[in-house]
Design an enzyme around this catalytic site. Structure first.
Site, PDB file in Angstrom:
ATOM      1  CG  PHE A 160      -2.020   1.001   1.169  1.00 13.36           C
ATOM      2  CD1 PHE A 160      -3.153   0.757   0.411  1.00 13.36           C
ATOM      3  CD2 PHE A 160      -1.919   2.203   1.838  1.00 13.36           C
ATOM      4  CE1 PHE A 160      -4.181   1.677   0.334  1.00 13.36           C
ATOM      5  CE2 PHE A 160      -2.934   3.140   1.771  1.00 13.36           C
ATOM      6  CZ  PHE A 160      -4.065   2.878   1.019  1.00 13.36           C
ATOM      7  CD  GLU A 171      -2.524  -6.353   6.121  1.00 18.83           C
ATOM      8  OE1 GLU A 171      -3.717  -6.325   6.470  1.00 18.83           O
ATOM      9  OE2 GLU A 171      -1.938  -5.380   5.587  1.00 18.83           O
ATOM     10  CB  ALA A 216       4.145   5.164   3.290  1.00 22.57           C
ATOM     11  CB  VAL A 217       0.417   5.095   7.907  1.00 23.30           C
ATOM     12  CG1 VAL A 217      -1.008   5.364   8.344  1.00 23.30           C
ATOM     13  CG2 VAL A 217       0.713   3.596   7.909  1.00 23.30           C
ATOM     14  CB  THR A 262     -11.133   8.253   9.694  1.00 18.43           C
ATOM     15  OG1 THR A 262     -10.144   7.417   9.073  1.00 18.43           O
ATOM     16  CG2 THR A 262     -12.258   8.535   8.723  1.00 18.43           C
ATOM     17  CG  HIS A 281      -7.723   3.347   9.099  1.00 23.39           C
ATOM     18  ND1 HIS A 281      -8.172   2.160   9.647  1.00 23.39           N
ATOM     19  CD2 HIS A 281      -6.900   3.001   8.086  1.00 23.39           C
ATOM     20  CE1 HIS A 281      -7.653   1.148   8.983  1.00 23.39           C
ATOM     21  NE2 HIS A 281      -6.871   1.639   8.032  1.00 23.39           N
ATOM     22  NE  ARG A 329       8.294  12.923   8.609  1.00 27.47           N
ATOM     23  CZ  ARG A 329       7.174  13.311   9.156  1.00 27.47           C
ATOM     24  NH1 ARG A 329       6.094  12.576   9.049  1.00 27.47           N
ATOM     25  NH2 ARG A 329       7.122  14.437   9.829  1.00 27.47           N
TER      26      ARG A 329
END
Length: 156
Positions: free
Chosen positions: A22, A58, A80-81, A86, A88, A127
């Protein structure tokens, strides 16, 4: 006084990189950074395992499985988030960071957190290899140094 320091030499170490697919346009840069750190610091690409998972959530289960096998000296988890509208992203970041620590403590194998957490896409890009360095490179350095500290302690 006796002192133990870990060096930044990857020669003879076996490491795994576990990476989220992702946001792959970001995470592929992290993989490049981590692999570069490993080989630049003397590791052999033959001693580096790359495992791909669907998302950051995961990463811990795969890291735990790799650690339980005992065939690697260090595990680097990359993802990478990017914060959305929200909570989440916060949930994923807290859950994975806690899990990496728990896996390290339970297994005695360093599991480093190379998950970029950013408020927006621009921060994430910075980053992953531009203005603020590459978090994958830094996570691999930490993994190598910690593996060497553990090895030195075991040799006492």
């Amino acid at each position: 006084m006796n002192e133990i320091n870990g060096d930044l030499l990857a020669k003879g170490l076996r490491a795994a990189i576990v990476v989220s697919r992702f946001n792959s346009f970001l995470t592929e840069q992290l993989v490049k950074g981590a692999a570069d750190a490993f080989t630049r610091l003397g590791g052999s690409s033959d001693d580096l395992l790359l495992v791909r998972v669907p998302g950051a959530y995961e990463l811990p289960v795969v890291a735990k499985k790799l650690a339980s096998r005992g065939e690697v000296d260090a595990i680097v988890c990359l993802g990478a988030v990017v914060q959305g509208a929200t909570a989440h992203a916060d949930l994923i970041n807290q859950t994975t960071a806690r899990a990496f620590s728990e896996i390290s403590l339970a297994s005695g194998i360093p599991v480093t957190d190379g998950v970029v957490t950013a408020e927006n896409l621009e921060q994430a890009v910075e980053r992953c290899g531009t203005k603020q360095g590459n978090k994958g490179f830094a996570a691999m350095q930490a993994a190598i140094e910690t593996a060497n500290v553990l090895s030195a302690i075991n040799a006492m």
